[in-house]
Enzyme design. Structure first.
Site, PDB file in Angstrom:
ATOM      1  N   CYS A  85     -19.967  38.171   0.161  1.00 37.06           N
ATOM      2  CA  CYS A  85     -20.344  39.463   0.746  1.00 37.06           C
ATOM      3  C   CYS A  85     -20.678  40.481  -0.359  1.00 37.06           C
ATOM      4  CB  CYS A  85     -19.246  39.946   1.694  1.00 37.06           C
ATOM      5  SG  CYS A  85     -19.849  41.158   2.867  1.00 37.06           S
ATOM      6  N   HIS A 172     -18.254  35.047   5.349  1.00 35.82           N
ATOM      7  CA  HIS A 172     -16.908  34.905   4.771  1.00 35.82           C
ATOM      8  C   HIS A 172     -16.363  33.501   5.006  1.00 35.82           C
ATOM      9  CE1 HIS A 172     -16.183  39.146   3.690  1.00 35.82           C
ATOM     10  NE2 HIS A 172     -17.088  39.364   4.631  1.00 35.82           N
ATOM     11  N   ASP A 230      14.029  34.306   1.352  1.00 33.30           N
ATOM     12  CA  ASP A 230      13.571  34.549  -0.024  1.00 33.30           C
ATOM     13  C   ASP A 230      14.727  34.477  -1.024  1.00 33.30           C
ATOM     14  OD1 ASP A 230      11.254  35.042   1.314  1.00 33.30           O
ATOM     15  OD2 ASP A 230      11.352  37.219   1.124  1.00 33.30           O
ATOM     16  N   LYS A 372       4.674  34.132   1.538  1.00 30.70           N
ATOM     17  CA  LYS A 372       5.853  33.746   2.330  1.00 30.70           C
ATOM     18  C   LYS A 372       5.817  32.271   2.772  1.00 30.70           C
ATOM     19  CE  LYS A 372       9.461  35.478   4.656  1.00 30.70           C
ATOM     20  NZ  LYS A 372      10.433  36.426   4.095  1.00 30.70           N
TER      21      LYS A 372
END
Ligand code: XMP
Length: 516
Positions: A85, A172, A230, A372
Site C-alpha cells: 500500500c 494487503h 505471562d 500473546k
C-alpha cells in the site's frame, strides 16, 4: 541452536493499523520479524541481519510535504523489499514512477488478474480475492518495473522490478480477507528472499536460556508471578535457565479468584519444579481497603500496598540483582522502545515501572519479543498446563474492582464462589475458549426474591463475557440463553447471599470491560 533473529524480516512502519498483523503473519511462517520506525537507518536494520525488508502501509500520501520516508540507503543493499500500500507508493515514487489520488478510492474486496506470472504471484492466483484500502494509486509504473497484477477496478494491484528484488502490492496480503495472502507472503519469504524458518518455540527457549545464563552469572533473580500466563511463563523459563537462583513469589492480595493462587503454585512448583513461594499479604491489603468505595482509591491502595509488600519480600533475599517480568512485544512497540534502534532482549540498569525509585534492579524481560499467542506456544513447550496457558486476562487489582462498593471478607467469598461456578460452567459447556474475558461482578444492591416459601432479600450479581482481540475494544458475548439460564440457576441455588443474576450487554466503547 540457530540464532532466530538472523535471516528474518524487518518491517518499516509507516503508521498502518495492520503493521503488527504483518509481523504476526510472518512469524506464523516461523520467520522472525521485527517492526522498526520507517526512518530507521540502514545500520539499525542491518544489525538484525535480515533477509528481507517490508514497507508497511500508512495513512499519508507520498506526494504531500512531510510524508514519512525511509532511509534511501536501503535501496543500495541487495535485500529483497516488499512494499504494501503506502509501501508500494513510496517505492514507485523513489524509482521514477508516479502516484496520485484520482478522487476515487478502493476499499474492501477486489479481484486481481495476474498480468505476469512471477514466483511471488503465480498465475493460479488469477481471479482471487484481495483486500484493498487506499485512496492514492500508481498512475505511472517506474521504467524498469512491470505490472504483475491489476485489480478488477483497473488499478495497479501489484508490480515488480525487473530482477524481482523489489515487489509491491496495492492490496494487503497480511489481512485474512486476502484469500491467498498467506501464500503470497510465503512466496516472498522463501522463494524470493530465502528467509530462515527458525522462529520456533523450542529455538526461542534454548536461546533465551543461553542469554539469561550468560547475563545473570551467580546473581539471584526475583520474579513477581501474578497467576496469569505471562509471568508464569517467565518463571518457568527462568527456572530452566538458572534453577533455584530464580526466586519466584506470588503475592496473594486476598483478591484473587477462588483457588487461583494455589492452582498456580501447584502448576509451577509441583508440575515444573519452579522455586516459588506464596506470600499471603491479604491482611495488609484488606485492612487498608476497609470502608473504601471509590474505585480510584481502591486501585491506588492496592497498587501502593503491592509495592510495599514486594519491597519487603525482596529485602529478604541476598545478592538479588535482577528482576524478571513478563513484558510482551506489543508493550515494547507501544512504548516506542522497539522502534528505531536495535534493542536487546536483556536490558540493564533500568528503573522498573511501578516500583519504588530507590529500588534498583537490572531488568530481564524474556518475552519482550513475543505476541500473546506466541507466549502461549512457549508455555506449552515448557510444559505448563493448558488451563493456565489459556486463562482469561485478570486485572492487577483483582476482585477489588469487581466488588462494587465496600470490600469485605464476606463479599469476597460470595464473589469467589459465584465466579467459580460461572467460569467452571463456561468450561464444561465448551464456551470458555470462545470468550476473551468472562467474570462475575458483585453489585451493591439487594433485591427481593422467593426461595421455597421464604422471602429473600439478597445481593445482585452481574455476569460479563466479552469477545475482543486486545481488550482495547470489545463486544458482549452472545451467550446462548439456555447456558445463561443454567448458570443463573446454579448460582442462585448454591451461592448463599445471591438471589438475582443479570447479564451485561454493553460493548466497549461505550462501556469498559471491568465495571470499575
Ligand atoms: P477495561 O476495564 O479498561 O479493561 O476495559 C481492559 C483490560 O484491562 C484489564 N484491566 C486491568 N489490568 N490492572 C491490570 O493489570 C488494572 O488496573 C486493570 N484495569 C483493567 C481488564 O481486565 C481488561 O482485560
Amino acid at each position: 541452536m540457530s540464532d532466530y533473529t538472523n535471516g528474518g524480516v524487518i518491517i518499516l512502519d509507516f503508521g498502518s493499523q495492520y503493521t503488527q498483523l504483518i509481523a504476526r503473519k510472518i512469524r506464523e511462517l516461523n520467520v522472525f520479524s521485527r517492526i522498526l520506525s520507517h526512518d530507521a537507518t540502514l545500520n539499525d536494520i542491518m544489525a538484525y541481519k535480515p533477509k528481507a525488508i517490508i514497507l508497511s502501509g500508512g495513512p499519508s500520501s507520498v506526494y504531500k510535504q512531510n510524508a514519512p520516508e525511509y532511509d534511501n540507503d536501503i535501496l543500495t543493499v541487495d535485500i529483497p523489499i516488499l512494499g504494501i500500500c503506502y509501501g508500494l507508493h513510496i517505492l514507485a515514487q523513489h524509482s521514477g514512477g508516479s502516484v496520485k489520488s484520482t478522487g476515487q478510492g478502493e476499499y474492501g474486496y477486489a479481484k486481481i488478474s495476474i498480468t505476469k506470472n512471477t514466483e511471488f504471484l503465480q498465475s493460479d492466483l488469477n481471479g482471487s480475492q484481495v483486500w484493498m484500502s487506499h485512496m492514492d494509486q500508481v498512475i505511472k509504473v517506474p521504467d524498469s518495473w512491470s505490472i504483475i497484477a491489476e485489480s478488477s477496478n483497473g488499478v495497479v494491484a501489484a508490480m515488480a522490478s525487473g530482477d524481482l528484488n523489489r515487489l509491491a502490492t496495492q492490496f494487503h496480503p497480511e489481512v485474512s480477507h486476502t484469500e491467498y495472502g498467506k501464500k503470497m507472503l510465503e512466496n516472498f519469504l522463501f522463494k524470493i528472499a530465502s528467509c530462515n524458518a527458525n522462529w520456533t518455540p523450542d529455538n526461542f527457549i534454548d536461546q533465551q536460556v543461553d542469554l539469561i545464563r550468560k547475563e545473570v552469572g551467580n546473581s539471584n533473580v526475583l520474579i513477581g508471578v501474578s497467576g496469569g500466563v505471562d509471568s508464569s511463563v517467565v518463571a518457568a523459563i527462568m527456572n530452566r535457565a538458572i534453577g533455584d537462583k530464580a526466586k519466584s513469589v506470588l503475592i496473594d492480595h486476598g483478591l484473587m479468584r477462588k483457588n487461583e493462587a494455589l492452582d498456580c503454585i501447584h502448576a509451577l512448583k509441583d508440575g515444573l519444579g519452579v522455586n516459588i513461594h506464596l506470600e499471603d499479604e491479604s491482611d495488609n491489603f484488606l485492612e487498608q481497603l476497609s470502608h473504601i468505595t471509590d474505585p480510584e482509591q481502591k486501585r491506588k491502595i492496592i497498587g501502593n500496598q503491592f509495592i510495599y509488600s514486594f519491597e519487603s519480600i525482596a529485602s529478604r533475599f541476598d545478592n538479588m540483582e535482577y528482576l524478571a517480568q513478563g513484558t510482551l512485544y506489543p508493550d515494547v512497540i507501544e512504548s516506542g522502545i522497539g522502534h528505531g534502534k536495535a534493542s536487546h532482549v536483556i536490558k540493564s540498569h533500568h528503573n522498573v515501572g511501578g516500583l519504588p525509585k530507590n529500588m534498583k534492579f537490572k531488568l530481564i524481560e524474556p518475552l519482550r519479543e513475543l505476541f500473546k499467542d506466541e507466549v502461549r506456544k512457549v508455555g506449552k513447550e515448557l510444559g505448563l498446563p493448558d488451563k493456565l496457558i489459556n486463562r482469561h486476562p485478570f486485572p492487577g487489582p483483582g476482585l477489588g474492582v469487581r466488588i462494587i462498593g465496600e470490600i469485605t471478607s464476606e463479599r469476597i467469598a460470595i464473589l469467589q464462589e459465584a465466579d467459580k461456578i460461572y467460569i467452571d460452567m463456561l468450561e464444561s459447556e465448551g464456551l470458555y475458549d470462545e470468550i476473551w474475558q468472562a467474570f462475575a461482578v458483585l453489585i451493591p444492591v439487594q433485591t427481593v426474591g422467593v426461595m421455597g416459601d421464604q422471602r429473600t432479600y439478597e445481593n445482585l450479581l452481574g455476569l460479563r463475557a466479552v469477545t475482543s482481540t486486545d481488550g482495547m475494544t470489545a463486544d458482549w458475548y452472545r451467550m446462548p440463553p439456555d447456558v445463561l439460564s443454567k448458570i443463573s440457576n446454579r448460582i442462585v441455588n448454591s451461592v448463599k447471599g445471591i438471589n438475582r443474576v443479570t447479564y451485561d450487554i454493553t460493548s466497549k466503547p461505550p462501556g469498559t470491560i471491568e465495571w470499575e
